[in-house]
Design an enzyme around this catalytic site. Sequence first.
Site, PDB file in Angstrom:
ATOM      1  N   HIS A 177       0.730  -1.248   0.169  1.00  0.00           N
ATOM      2  CA  HIS A 177       0.014   0.005   0.032  1.00  0.00           C
ATOM      3  C   HIS A 177       0.931   1.193   0.131  1.00  0.00           C
ATOM      4  O   HIS A 177       0.659   2.296   0.644  1.00  0.00           O
ATOM      5  CB  HIS A 177      -0.812   0.063   1.310  1.00  0.00           C
ATOM      6  CG  HIS A 177      -2.252   0.770   1.051  1.00  0.00           C
ATOM      7  ND1 HIS A 177      -2.266   2.051   1.071  1.00  0.00           N
ATOM      8  CD2 HIS A 177      -3.276   0.301   0.820  1.00  0.00           C
ATOM      9  CE1 HIS A 177      -3.467   2.446   0.973  1.00  0.00           C
ATOM     10  NE2 HIS A 177      -4.292   1.180   0.618  1.00  0.00           N
ATOM     11  N   GLU A 303      -2.138  -0.410  -6.257  1.00  0.00           N
ATOM     12  CA  GLU A 303      -2.294  -1.654  -5.626  1.00  0.00           C
ATOM     13  C   GLU A 303      -2.470  -3.007  -6.326  1.00  0.00           C
ATOM     14  O   GLU A 303      -3.806  -3.309  -6.663  1.00  0.00           O
ATOM     15  CB  GLU A 303      -3.253  -1.458  -4.455  1.00  0.00           C
ATOM     16  CG  GLU A 303      -3.022  -0.213  -3.596  1.00  0.00           C
ATOM     17  CD  GLU A 303      -4.270   0.016  -2.840  1.00  0.00           C
ATOM     18  OE1 GLU A 303      -4.950  -1.167  -2.118  1.00  0.00           O
ATOM     19  OE2 GLU A 303      -4.862   1.347  -2.640  1.00  0.00           O
TER      20      GLU A 303
END
Length: 341
Positions: A177, A303
């Site tokens: 992340h 992501e």
Amino acid sequence: MSTTITRKAWGTAHGEDVFLFTLRNSAGAFVEITNYGATLVSVNVPDRNSTPGNVIIGFPDLDGYLHDTCYIGSTIGRYANRISNAGFDLNGRTYELEANDGVNTNHGGASDFNSKIFGFEINDEELVMVLHSNDGDGGFPGNLSLRVTYTWSDLNALNIHYKAVSDKDTFANFTNHAYFNLSNGGLDILDHQLEINAGKIVDAGDDYIPTGKIIPAAVLFDNTRLGDKIAIKAGRPKGINAYYILNNNAPFAAKLTHPTSGRTLTVTTSYPGMFCYTGDYLNSQYLNTNSRTCQPFEGLCLECQYYPDSMNRPEFPLALLPKHHVYDEFINLKFGLMSVK
């Protein structure tokens, strides 16, 4: 490769030691990783003038991560992204998960891996983070063992390799992340340019839960300036929060460019899609002598992951990890410079 790996004590959390690891290549470019959340802390690479700079959002000390609520740089698990109604059915049984996003689960719930202390191994030029997640953690079935391997090349490429195994059928979906900002200190990413090799997205409602439909992407990125794609709705900027289904056989998944510094980031992956998040709700606080709060649109997340809520959407490819099978996926982040014209 000729990467050196060093470590230093970085404090304690949950009664366990936390370390900061530095992976440095022959050119002096380096990345920093901590075993708190198997978190990517910094990526330090040169601009077109050979001036080094950090190109992700990170904190200067452990306290920043202990108080963070935005998953900054962390490893996400057991299941990245959202799961509707915090539950699923598997093998004739209903599993209730931790709801941490209204009635839904996001990034694994309160038992998410971002606050776990990982074990570690240093194998020559590889840094391996290891974690055991017990059967029932966050409501997920199976004792799960995860290995996250980081390698940093002389070409400024960071490879993140996920391998996991469970003793029960389960669902698994791991990602990193990181919030990217290639400007090294710029307060937003609006002047960055983005290309994503995808023409379709997963349709989702206002709560970001998929409807089950696959639709053409309303926002296509073809080396597009990010600021040109930020809409104003209800008096506030509204960015991109969408799962892009990557084109098969494309040479890369995404490319981020910052024309002012000349830095580029090219993402390749084994995952079928990528969640693009422009940091609309970014608000974690830097806890240092120049204390301030991270601002929306200060960083961009790319992501790479499986489809969100796939266990509750029979239309989607299923992210099932059968017991004793090996989960095996990678994300490669190659940092470079724009070509001179």
